[in-house]
Design a protein around this motif. Structure first.
Motif, PDB file in Angstrom:
ATOM      1  N   ALA A  12       0.830  -1.204   0.000  1.00 52.88           N
ATOM      2  CA  ALA A  12       0.000   0.000   0.000  1.00 52.88           C
ATOM      3  C   ALA A  12       0.864   1.254   0.000  1.00 52.88           C
ATOM      4  O   ALA A  12       0.596   2.242  -0.687  1.00 52.88           O
ATOM      5  CB  ALA A  12      -0.930  -0.008   1.202  1.00 52.88           C
ATOM      6  N   ARG A  13       1.984   1.198   0.808  1.00 53.40           N
ATOM      7  CA  ARG A  13       2.880   2.344   0.870  1.00 53.40           C
ATOM      8  C   ARG A  13       3.553   2.574  -0.476  1.00 53.40           C
ATOM      9  O   ARG A  13       3.690   3.708  -0.940  1.00 53.40           O
ATOM     10  CB  ARG A  13       3.935   2.107   1.948  1.00 53.40           C
ATOM     11  N   GLU A  14       3.993   1.516  -1.116  1.00 55.73           N
ATOM     12  CA  GLU A  14       4.647   1.622  -2.416  1.00 55.73           C
ATOM     13  C   GLU A  14       3.676   2.194  -3.481  1.00 55.73           C
ATOM     14  O   GLU A  14       4.060   3.018  -4.318  1.00 55.73           O
ATOM     15  CB  GLU A  14       5.166   0.264  -2.868  1.00 55.73           C
ATOM     16  N   LYS A  15       2.433   1.713  -3.380  1.00 57.72           N
ATOM     17  CA  LYS A  15       1.411   2.222  -4.300  1.00 57.72           C
ATOM     18  C   LYS A  15       1.203   3.724  -4.089  1.00 57.72           C
ATOM     19  O   LYS A  15       1.103   4.510  -5.042  1.00 57.72           O
ATOM     20  CB  LYS A  15       0.103   1.464  -4.113  1.00 57.72           C
ATOM     21  N   PHE A  16       1.167   4.120  -2.825  1.00 55.84           N
ATOM     22  CA  PHE A  16       0.972   5.544  -2.500  1.00 55.84           C
ATOM     23  C   PHE A  16       2.123   6.390  -3.026  1.00 55.84           C
ATOM     24  O   PHE A  16       1.936   7.469  -3.599  1.00 55.84           O
ATOM     25  CB  PHE A  16       0.832   5.693  -0.980  1.00 55.84           C
ATOM     26  N   LEU A  17       3.374   5.869  -2.857  1.00 52.53           N
ATOM     27  CA  LEU A  17       4.552   6.585  -3.320  1.00 52.53           C
ATOM     28  C   LEU A  17       4.547   6.732  -4.840  1.00 52.53           C
ATOM     29  O   LEU A  17       4.935   7.770  -5.387  1.00 52.53           O
ATOM     30  CB  LEU A  17       5.822   5.885  -2.843  1.00 52.53           C
ATOM     31  N   ARG A  18       4.130   5.618  -5.529  1.00 53.30           N
ATOM     32  CA  ARG A  18       4.064   5.693  -6.984  1.00 53.30           C
ATOM     33  C   ARG A  18       3.028   6.738  -7.434  1.00 53.30           C
ATOM     34  O   ARG A  18       3.265   7.477  -8.396  1.00 53.30           O
ATOM     35  CB  ARG A  18       3.726   4.305  -7.566  1.00 53.30           C
ATOM     36  N   GLN A  19       1.891   6.771  -6.732  1.00 54.96           N
ATOM     37  CA  GLN A  19       0.855   7.756  -7.061  1.00 54.96           C
ATOM     38  C   GLN A  19       1.371   9.183  -6.852  1.00 54.96           C
ATOM     39  O   GLN A  19       1.131  10.078  -7.674  1.00 54.96           O
ATOM     40  CB  GLN A  19      -0.387   7.510  -6.210  1.00 54.96           C
ATOM     41  N   GLN A  20       2.076   9.385  -5.736  1.00 53.34           N
ATOM     42  CA  GLN A  20       2.610  10.713  -5.449  1.00 53.34           C
ATOM     43  C   GLN A  20       3.624  11.140  -6.505  1.00 53.34           C
ATOM     44  O   GLN A  20       3.653  12.291  -6.932  1.00 53.34           O
ATOM     45  CB  GLN A  20       3.296  10.699  -4.074  1.00 53.34           C
ATOM     46  N   GLN A  21       4.453  10.154  -6.940  1.00 56.97           N
ATOM     47  CA  GLN A  21       5.452  10.451  -7.967  1.00 56.97           C
ATOM     48  C   GLN A  21       4.790  10.820  -9.285  1.00 56.97           C
ATOM     49  O   GLN A  21       5.186  11.769  -9.960  1.00 56.97           O
ATOM     50  CB  GLN A  21       6.388   9.262  -8.159  1.00 56.97           C
ATOM     51  N   ARG A  22       3.746  10.037  -9.633  1.00 54.37           N
ATOM     52  CA  ARG A  22       3.029  10.328 -10.882  1.00 54.37           C
ATOM     53  C   ARG A  22       2.370  11.717 -10.814  1.00 54.37           C
ATOM     54  O   ARG A  22       2.371  12.463 -11.788  1.00 54.37           O
ATOM     55  CB  ARG A  22       1.982   9.244 -11.161  1.00 54.37           C
ATOM     56  N   ARG A  23       1.822  12.024  -9.665  1.00 56.55           N
ATOM     57  CA  ARG A  23       1.172  13.332  -9.518  1.00 56.55           C
ATOM     58  C   ARG A  23       2.204  14.471  -9.601  1.00 56.55           C
ATOM     59  O   ARG A  23       1.946  15.504 -10.213  1.00 56.55           O
ATOM     60  CB  ARG A  23       0.445  13.394  -8.174  1.00 56.55           C
ATOM     61  N   THR A  24       3.360  14.243  -8.982  1.00 56.00           N
ATOM     62  CA  THR A  24       4.429  15.254  -9.054  1.00 56.00           C
ATOM     63  C   THR A  24       4.879  15.462 -10.480  1.00 56.00           C
ATOM     64  O   THR A  24       5.059  16.602 -10.945  1.00 56.00           O
ATOM     65  CB  THR A  24       5.628  14.831  -8.179  1.00 56.00           C
ATOM     66  N   GLU A  25       5.077  14.328 -11.203  1.00 54.77           N
ATOM     67  CA  GLU A  25       5.490  14.415 -12.591  1.00 54.77           C
ATOM     68  C   GLU A  25       4.412  15.093 -13.450  1.00 54.77           C
ATOM     69  O   GLU A  25       4.718  15.891 -14.341  1.00 54.77           O
ATOM     70  CB  GLU A  25       5.787  13.020 -13.145  1.00 54.77           C
ATOM     71  N   ALA A  26       3.166  14.779 -13.132  1.00 54.64           N
ATOM     72  CA  ALA A  26       2.058  15.381 -13.880  1.00 54.64           C
ATOM     73  C   ALA A  26       1.996  16.896 -13.653  1.00 54.64           C
ATOM     74  O   ALA A  26       1.773  17.676 -14.586  1.00 54.64           O
ATOM     75  CB  ALA A  26       0.739  14.727 -13.479  1.00 54.64           C
ATOM     76  N   ARG A  27       2.209  17.296 -12.383  1.00 55.78           N
ATOM     77  CA  ARG A  27       2.193  18.728 -12.083  1.00 55.78           C
ATOM     78  C   ARG A  27       3.343  19.439 -12.791  1.00 55.78           C
ATOM     79  O   ARG A  27       3.186  20.541 -13.294  1.00 55.78           O
ATOM     80  CB  ARG A  27       2.270  18.954 -10.569  1.00 55.78           C
ATOM     81  N   HIS A  28       4.512  18.794 -12.808  1.00 57.56           N
ATOM     82  CA  HIS A  28       5.663  19.391 -13.478  1.00 57.56           C
ATOM     83  C   HIS A  28       5.396  19.574 -14.977  1.00 57.56           C
ATOM     84  O   HIS A  28       5.683  20.621 -15.565  1.00 57.56           O
ATOM     85  CB  HIS A  28       6.894  18.494 -13.268  1.00 57.56           C
ATOM     86  N   LYS A  29       4.850  18.495 -15.592  1.00 52.57           N
ATOM     87  CA  LYS A  29       4.524  18.576 -17.010  1.00 52.57           C
ATOM     88  C   LYS A  29       3.488  19.678 -17.278  1.00 52.57           C
ATOM     89  O   LYS A  29       3.560  20.398 -18.260  1.00 52.57           O
ATOM     90  CB  LYS A  29       3.998  17.238 -17.512  1.00 52.57           C
TER      91      LYS A  29
END
Length: 273
Positions: A12-29
């Motif tokens: 669950a933690r790994e899934k959360f981290l992946r989601q946060q990373q995707r969101r960060t990358e999405a915000r950057h883009k």
């Protein structure tokens, strides 16, 4: 050994981290994309403004050039020629009196006031029977040369249509030092609160019985409450003179100011017949 519960939490933690990373990358883009879009829009807006501004300046320039090239347009900006002659030589009288002159006119006689102005002669038939105090006062003042060389200081061309005269100071505040009573306010000619063209009436301060020497000549039917003593009628020839003065306009452009025409009463006389 990792328990099932620990494993579930780790996943669950790994899934959360992946989601946060995707969101960060999405915000950057998104920021990069928005910056590019803003940059493009900024260039477009600036370009559009430049084109718009250039267009406006060109139009203004074109209008300026057109105005400079067309003679009638240039003429409209200049003041109309003065339709009146130069005033006769002489000085305005400054004498005043403490009391209204005693009645000395014949109420049954016909009186005429002649205003020899720089714009032409204005003859006025005076109504001595209906306004004896007013006609008597004008007979007295004219005999003293009180109106001679005085300017007609006010012309109205909007709402009411009058030329106002009779003030030696030319400011609208002068008078003979005395006042006369209101008269003839129920005259049959004042129908529907209208002073018809050709009427000559007294100006006043707005207070009862406050008339002095200032009077106005109506050159076109004017809506006014019957608060101003009507005491005379301008001749047809006199009306033509008034209309010539009115056609020259007044100084403010708002419909109430000094006449553009140089209107001076060279000589005023009152005679009985």
């Amino acid at each position: 050994m990792v328990s099932q519960e620990q494993r579930r939490r780790q996943l669950a933690r790994e899934k959360f981290l992946r989601q946060q990373q995707r969101r960060t990358e999405a915000r950057h883009k998104a920021r990069v994309r928005n910056a590019v879009i803003a940059s493009v829009l900024g260039v477009t807006l600036i370009g559009s403004l430049a084109l718009y501004t250039t267009g406006v300046l060109k139009q203004d320039d074109d209008k300026t050039n057109a105005a400079a090239e067309v003679t009638p347009e240039a003429e409209e900006t200049r003041k109309a020629p003065d339709p009146c002659e130069k005033p006769a030589e002489g000085k305005v009288k400054t004498q005043t009196w403490k009391k209204e002159p005693a009645l000395s006119i014949d109420k049954s006689a016909k009186y005429t006031m002649k205003l020899e102005t720089t714009c032409g002669t204005i003859d006025v038939a005076l109504n001595a029977s209906a306004a004896p105090h007013t006609v008597n006062s004008f007979n007295f003042l004219a005999g003293k040369g009180y109106f001679d060389h005085t300017k007609c200081h006010r012309l109205t061309t909007n709402g009411i249509y009058v030329l106002q005269c009779g003030d030696p100071t030319g400011t609208g505040t002068g008078g003979p030092g005395y006042t006369i009573p209101d008269e003839n306010l129920k005259d049959a000619s004042l129908k529907n609160n209208t002073y018809p063209a050709g009427t000559v009436a007294m100006a006043n301060t707005g207070q009862k019985d406050s008339g002095g020497s200032q009077f106005f000549l109506v050159y076109e039917d004017s809506q006014l409450r019957p608060n101003y003593t009507p005491f005379g009628t301008v001749s047809d020839a006199g009306l033509k003179v008034l209309k010539k003065i009115a056609d020259a306009g007044e100084s403010t452009g708002a419909g109430d100011g000094a006449p553009n025409a140089t209107v001076v009463i060279d000589k005023a006389t009152v005679t009985a017949s």
